[in-house]
Design a protein around this motif. Structure first.
Motif, PDB file in Angstrom:
ATOM      1  N   GLU A 120      -2.574  -1.083 -19.975  1.00 55.39           N
ATOM      2  CA  GLU A 120      -1.407  -1.133 -18.810  1.00 55.39           C
ATOM      3  C   GLU A 120      -0.690   0.237 -18.381  1.00 55.39           C
ATOM      4  O   GLU A 120       0.188   0.147 -17.623  1.00 55.39           O
ATOM      5  N   LYS A 121      -1.310   1.171 -18.834  1.00 60.64           N
ATOM      6  CA  LYS A 121      -0.749   2.551 -18.422  1.00 60.64           C
ATOM      7  C   LYS A 121      -1.124   2.688 -16.945  1.00 60.64           C
ATOM      8  O   LYS A 121      -2.486   2.884 -16.515  1.00 60.64           O
ATOM      9  N   GLU A 122      -0.409   3.044 -16.085  1.00 64.21           N
ATOM     10  CA  GLU A 122      -0.650   3.188 -14.551  1.00 64.21           C
ATOM     11  C   GLU A 122      -1.164   4.797 -14.168  1.00 64.21           C
ATOM     12  O   GLU A 122      -0.568   5.433 -15.040  1.00 64.21           O
ATOM     13  N   GLU A 123      -1.968   4.876 -13.291  1.00 63.07           N
ATOM     14  CA  GLU A 123      -2.641   6.013 -13.069  1.00 63.07           C
ATOM     15  C   GLU A 123      -2.022   6.576 -11.471  1.00 63.07           C
ATOM     16  O   GLU A 123      -2.261   5.767 -10.816  1.00 63.07           O
ATOM     17  N   LYS A 124      -1.584   7.751 -11.445  1.00 61.98           N
ATOM     18  CA  LYS A 124      -1.285   8.088 -10.112  1.00 61.98           C
ATOM     19  C   LYS A 124      -2.398   8.402  -9.206  1.00 61.98           C
ATOM     20  O   LYS A 124      -3.365   9.033  -9.430  1.00 61.98           O
ATOM     21  N   GLY A 125      -2.037   7.827  -8.125  1.00 63.53           N
ATOM     22  CA  GLY A 125      -3.251   8.169  -6.896  1.00 63.53           C
ATOM     23  C   GLY A 125      -3.031   9.752  -6.582  1.00 63.53           C
ATOM     24  O   GLY A 125      -2.060  10.246  -6.718  1.00 63.53           O
ATOM     25  N   VAL A 126      -3.975  10.132  -5.767  1.00 63.97           N
ATOM     26  CA  VAL A 126      -4.040  11.567  -5.604  1.00 63.97           C
ATOM     27  C   VAL A 126      -4.287  11.618  -3.764  1.00 63.97           C
ATOM     28  O   VAL A 126      -5.075  10.457  -3.337  1.00 63.97           O
ATOM     29  N   GLY A 127      -4.151  12.538  -3.470  1.00 61.66           N
ATOM     30  CA  GLY A 127      -4.459  12.881  -1.883  1.00 61.66           C
ATOM     31  C   GLY A 127      -3.311  12.796  -1.086  1.00 61.66           C
ATOM     32  O   GLY A 127      -1.966  12.675  -1.384  1.00 61.66           O
ATOM     33  N   SER A 128      -3.498  13.049   0.397  1.00 64.96           N
ATOM     34  CA  SER A 128      -2.310  13.189   1.242  1.00 64.96           C
ATOM     35  C   SER A 128      -1.926  11.957   1.703  1.00 64.96           C
ATOM     36  O   SER A 128      -0.964  11.748   2.545  1.00 64.96           O
ATOM     37  N   ARG A 129      -2.702  10.751   1.568  1.00 64.54           N
ATOM     38  CA  ARG A 129      -2.431   9.616   2.146  1.00 64.54           C
ATOM     39  C   ARG A 129      -1.366   8.867   1.307  1.00 64.54           C
ATOM     40  O   ARG A 129      -0.694   9.265   0.650  1.00 64.54           O
ATOM     41  N   GLU A 130      -1.086   7.704   1.484  1.00 66.41           N
ATOM     42  CA  GLU A 130      -0.079   6.935   1.099  1.00 66.41           C
ATOM     43  C   GLU A 130      -0.119   7.103  -0.294  1.00 66.41           C
ATOM     44  O   GLU A 130      -0.923   6.864  -1.039  1.00 66.41           O
ATOM     45  N   LYS A 131       1.110   7.346  -1.091  1.00 62.39           N
ATOM     46  CA  LYS A 131       1.173   7.656  -2.315  1.00 62.39           C
ATOM     47  C   LYS A 131       0.853   6.012  -3.159  1.00 62.39           C
ATOM     48  O   LYS A 131       1.377   5.220  -2.688  1.00 62.39           O
ATOM     49  N   HIS A 132       0.199   6.195  -4.108  1.00 69.71           N
ATOM     50  CA  HIS A 132       0.003   4.933  -4.995  1.00 69.71           C
ATOM     51  C   HIS A 132      -0.552   5.082  -6.335  1.00 69.71           C
ATOM     52  O   HIS A 132      -0.508   6.087  -6.662  1.00 69.71           O
ATOM     53  N   GLN A 133      -0.505   3.833  -6.938  1.00 71.36           N
ATOM     54  CA  GLN A 133      -1.084   4.025  -8.339  1.00 71.36           C
ATOM     55  C   GLN A 133      -2.078   2.749  -8.716  1.00 71.36           C
ATOM     56  O   GLN A 133      -1.958   1.857  -7.787  1.00 71.36           O
ATOM     57  N   LEU A 134      -2.920   3.050  -9.708  1.00 69.16           N
ATOM     58  CA  LEU A 134      -3.731   1.987 -10.051  1.00 69.16           C
ATOM     59  C   LEU A 134      -3.185   1.072 -11.170  1.00 69.16           C
ATOM     60  O   LEU A 134      -2.568   1.660 -12.197  1.00 69.16           O
ATOM     61  N   ILE A 135      -3.330  -0.200 -11.059  1.00 72.60           N
ATOM     62  CA  ILE A 135      -2.675  -1.020 -12.017  1.00 72.60           C
ATOM     63  C   ILE A 135      -3.764  -2.068 -12.615  1.00 72.60           C
ATOM     64  O   ILE A 135      -4.843  -2.131 -12.000  1.00 72.60           O
ATOM     65  N   SER A 136      -3.693  -2.520 -13.843  1.00 71.77           N
ATOM     66  CA  SER A 136      -4.664  -3.416 -14.347  1.00 71.77           C
ATOM     67  C   SER A 136      -4.603  -4.610 -13.591  1.00 71.77           C
ATOM     68  O   SER A 136      -3.373  -5.188 -13.130  1.00 71.77           O
ATOM     69  N   PRO A 137      -5.467  -5.761 -13.914  1.00 73.34           N
ATOM     70  CA  PRO A 137      -5.401  -6.948 -13.451  1.00 73.34           C
ATOM     71  C   PRO A 137      -4.505  -7.985 -14.003  1.00 73.34           C
ATOM     72  O   PRO A 137      -3.570  -8.648 -13.369  1.00 73.34           O
ATOM     73  N   SER A 138      -3.978  -7.516 -15.128  1.00 80.00           N
ATOM     74  CA  SER A 138      -2.855  -8.068 -16.120  1.00 80.00           C
ATOM     75  C   SER A 138      -1.418  -7.934 -15.211  1.00 80.00           C
ATOM     76  O   SER A 138      -0.874  -8.950 -14.975  1.00 80.00           O
ATOM     77  N   LEU A 139      -1.381  -6.679 -14.798  1.00 82.46           N
ATOM     78  CA  LEU A 139      -0.014  -6.472 -14.143  1.00 82.46           C
ATOM     79  C   LEU A 139      -0.009  -7.176 -12.767  1.00 82.46           C
ATOM     80  O   LEU A 139       1.187  -7.434 -12.202  1.00 82.46           O
ATOM     81  N   ALA A 140      -1.112  -7.047 -12.058  1.00 82.78           N
ATOM     82  CA  ALA A 140      -1.402  -7.930 -10.848  1.00 82.78           C
ATOM     83  C   ALA A 140      -0.933  -9.110 -10.848  1.00 82.78           C
ATOM     84  O   ALA A 140      -0.166  -9.713 -10.129  1.00 82.78           O
ATOM     85  N   TYR A 141      -1.482  -9.813 -11.790  1.00 85.71           N
ATOM     86  CA  TYR A 141      -1.350 -11.237 -12.239  1.00 85.71           C
ATOM     87  C   TYR A 141       0.396 -11.367 -12.344  1.00 85.71           C
ATOM     88  O   TYR A 141       0.965 -12.316 -11.985  1.00 85.71           O
ATOM     89  N   CYS A 142       0.996 -10.508 -13.054  1.00 85.04           N
ATOM     90  CA  CYS A 142       2.456 -10.380 -13.443  1.00 85.04           C
ATOM     91  C   CYS A 142       3.056 -10.475 -11.945  1.00 85.04           C
ATOM     92  O   CYS A 142       4.090 -11.149 -11.932  1.00 85.04           O
ATOM     93  N   LEU A 143       2.741  -9.668 -11.321  1.00 88.70           N
ATOM     94  CA  LEU A 143       3.433  -9.255 -10.165  1.00 88.70           C
ATOM     95  C   LEU A 143       3.240 -10.345  -9.191  1.00 88.70           C
ATOM     96  O   LEU A 143       4.030 -10.720  -8.239  1.00 88.70           O
ATOM     97  N   LEU A 144       2.240 -11.280  -9.301  1.00 91.65           N
ATOM     98  CA  LEU A 144       1.825 -12.403  -8.317  1.00 91.65           C
ATOM     99  C   LEU A 144       3.033 -13.396  -8.427  1.00 91.65           C
ATOM    100  O   LEU A 144       3.120 -14.290  -7.633  1.00 91.65           O
ATOM    101  N   GLN A 145       3.585 -13.415  -9.785  1.00 95.19           N
ATOM    102  CA  GLN A 145       4.609 -14.653  -9.983  1.00 95.19           C
ATOM    103  C   GLN A 145       5.987 -14.309  -9.160  1.00 95.19           C
ATOM    104  O   GLN A 145       6.707 -15.137  -8.748  1.00 95.19           O
TER     105      GLN A 145
END
Length: 519
Positions: free
Chosen positions: A24-49
């Motif tokens: 469940e630990k999120e990973e910071k995205g890198v690069g000059s584009r829009e800042k983002h994080q990688l998340i697990s399918p489990s967290l995506a499922y929870c956010l879907l609610q």
């Protein structure tokens, strides 16, 4: 995973904590584009609610054919809005992502590092978000894409006409239980879920599809599931000592048996969340880390200050090797009820007369409100919603209102204000008028959130017959509008939401309204 000891190194403590929260630990995205994080399918499922509350939006970054074959339910295909006019597409992106959590997914092989300068894919969508100067709350990318999500939560995937050859998943209404701790294997093994009682009534199939083997019922009512797994009933209402320790013991037993377990109360936001934190603290996770993890998976949870202090004492006992019953703290009446006791002692709350009190030993119930003189407006006085007192003059512990929520109507906070208004409406209107009233208010809020920059959705005419019939003639319903930020424009004879109004507050109120329309 045993408890910590006073001589244990901090490295060992963090290893146990990482094991419990594994994946469940999120990973910071890198690069000059829009800042983002990688998340697990489990967290995506929870956010879907949270999609129905308009606080989250899902983007499918694949091409149109792939989207038509199958996609996560409620997901938006952004490329369908991209025409020849790039300026309009950028404006659309700004509008739909403003102050919202943006969840992006694609194929497993499509990552944020690919597609730079492309017009599609995850990388291309990140570039478009950046160039449009969108202001989302956060941007999250599902690790493993749709494939990883479908393996765990196929019942949340919509299959279109081009996917008829595949096995169709059953239709399961949202919301479904939140997955606080994900299984280490793909959908099997120990997992911990939390939800409210209404979810079990509206979406019982989800419990079976999530392979839940044990259910911990923290309400005072029987479990509503028809096809019941093993149910352990530990009511948290009208109790001088809350059974958090016993409930955590059931969760621990499921962990040892490597089986999924679900904990629920009336709302899924108070007692069940506290039990989960109790269990996690016993496993060596700090109180702050456990609470942050639970709130990340289920943003509506609430932790009372007294509950927090008791959990902190539990954490200290665990660090000292205090798994013994003699050293672990007891969870007595929450602070909300202690505040009510203080008000009663100071004379700010008048005890009910002796004739209105239940006899000793009987179960406490909220007395029915007196019938209103008519059903033209919700004129029931606030005093009619107050709970009765015990024969000895003390207020009932963890008293459950007729709304089916875990918070008393006098508790501080936005949710409590909304619950109080809804209780007043429910007490004074016939069921069909009550439902139409809160649904109409919710639709007004939903339209504003879906069209944040369109003034047309920020105004409602007082002379509108449908509005007057459902909302305008009920003063408490108007209070809900005002609480959300609407102001009355007497000259224009409208209620208007200023552009400066906080949309997050509107989302929070609407999430509570949606909860009660499902009940």
């Amino acid at each position: 995973m045993g408890c910590g000891s006073s001589t244990e190194s901090s490295d060992g403590h963090h290893q146990r904590q990482a094991s419990l929260l594994g994946g469940e630990k999120e990973e910071k995205g890198v690069g000059s584009r829009e800042k983002h994080q990688l998340i697990s399918p489990s967290l995506a499922y929870c956010l879907l609610q949270d999609v129905p509350t308009h606080s989250v939006i899902f983007f499918d970054a694949r091409d149109s054919d792939a989207y038509e074959r199958h996609h996560i339910r409620e997901a938006v295909h952004p490329w369908a809005h991209k025409g020849a006019d790039e300026a309009k597409f950028r404006e659309w992106l700004r509008n739909v992502t403003r102050l919202r959590t943006v969840v992006i997914y694609s194929d497993a092989s499509d990552t944020a590092s690919q597609g730079s300068g492309s017009s599609s894919g995850v990388g291309g969508l990140l570039d478009w978000l950046s160039s449009s100067q969108a202001r989302p709350k956060e941007v999250l990318i599902v690790k493993g894409g749709l494939q990883a999500f479908s393996r765990r939560f196929g019942f949340c995937v919509v299959r279109g006409s081009k996917g008829r050859g595949r096995r169709k998943q059953p239709s399961v209404p949202l919301p479904t239980p939140s997955e606080i701790i994900a299984p280490k294997r793909s959908g099997r093994g120990f997992a911990l879920y939390v939800c409210g009682e209404g979810v079990l009534k509206n979406s019982p199939q989800s419990v079976r599809l999530l392979r839940v083997r044990t259910v911990v019922n923290l309400t005072q009512r029987p479990c509503p599931l028809d096809r019941k797994p093993r149910v352990v009933h530990l009511s948290c209402y009208d109790k001088a000592e809350l059974p958090y320790d016993e409930a955590a013991r059931v969760v621990r037993s499921s962990q040892q048996r490597n089986r999924a377990v679900l904990v629920y109360d009336h709302s899924g936001d108070v007692h069940s969340a506290a039990v989960v934190v109790w269990f996690m603290v016993e496993q060596g996770t700090s109180v702050s880390a456990a609470m942050a993890h639970v709130k990340r998976k289920r943003g509506s949870v609430q932790f009372d200050s007294y509950v927090t202090s008791t959990l902190t004492r539990l954490e200290e006992a665990v660090k000292q090797g205090g798994h013994g019953l003699a050293t672990r703290p007891k969870m007595v009446a929450p602070q909300l009820q202690r505040d009510a006791q203080a008000q009663l002692t100071q004379g700010t709350v008048t005890p009910a007369p002796e004739t209105a009190q239940p006899p000793p030993g009987s179960s406490l119930q909220l007395p029915p409100p007196p019938p209103p003189p008519s059903h033209t407006q919700d004129s029931t006085p606030r005093a009619a919603t107050q709970a009765v007192t015990r024969p000895n003059g003390t207020p009932p512990l963890n008293h459950q209102s007729s709304l089916g929520t875990d918070m008393s109507s006098g508790a501080a906070g936005l949710y409590s204000k909304v619950d109080d208004m809804i209780l007043r409406l429910k007490s004074s209107l016939p069921p069909d008028e009550y439902q139409e009233c809160i649904r109409t208010v919710s639709r007004l809020f939903t339209n504003v959130l879906a069209h944040a920059t369109d003034d047309k959705y920020r105004s409602v005419r007082m002379a509108n017959e449908r509005f007057m019939a459902a909302v305008g003639r009920h003063p408490t319903a108007i209070e809900l509008l005002v609480l959300g930020g609407f102001v009355r424009n007497a000259a224009a004879e409208t209620y208007q939401l200023p552009q400066a109004a906080l949309l997050q507050k509107l989302r929070d109120i609407n999430s509570r309204l949606l909860l009660h329309t499902q009940g």
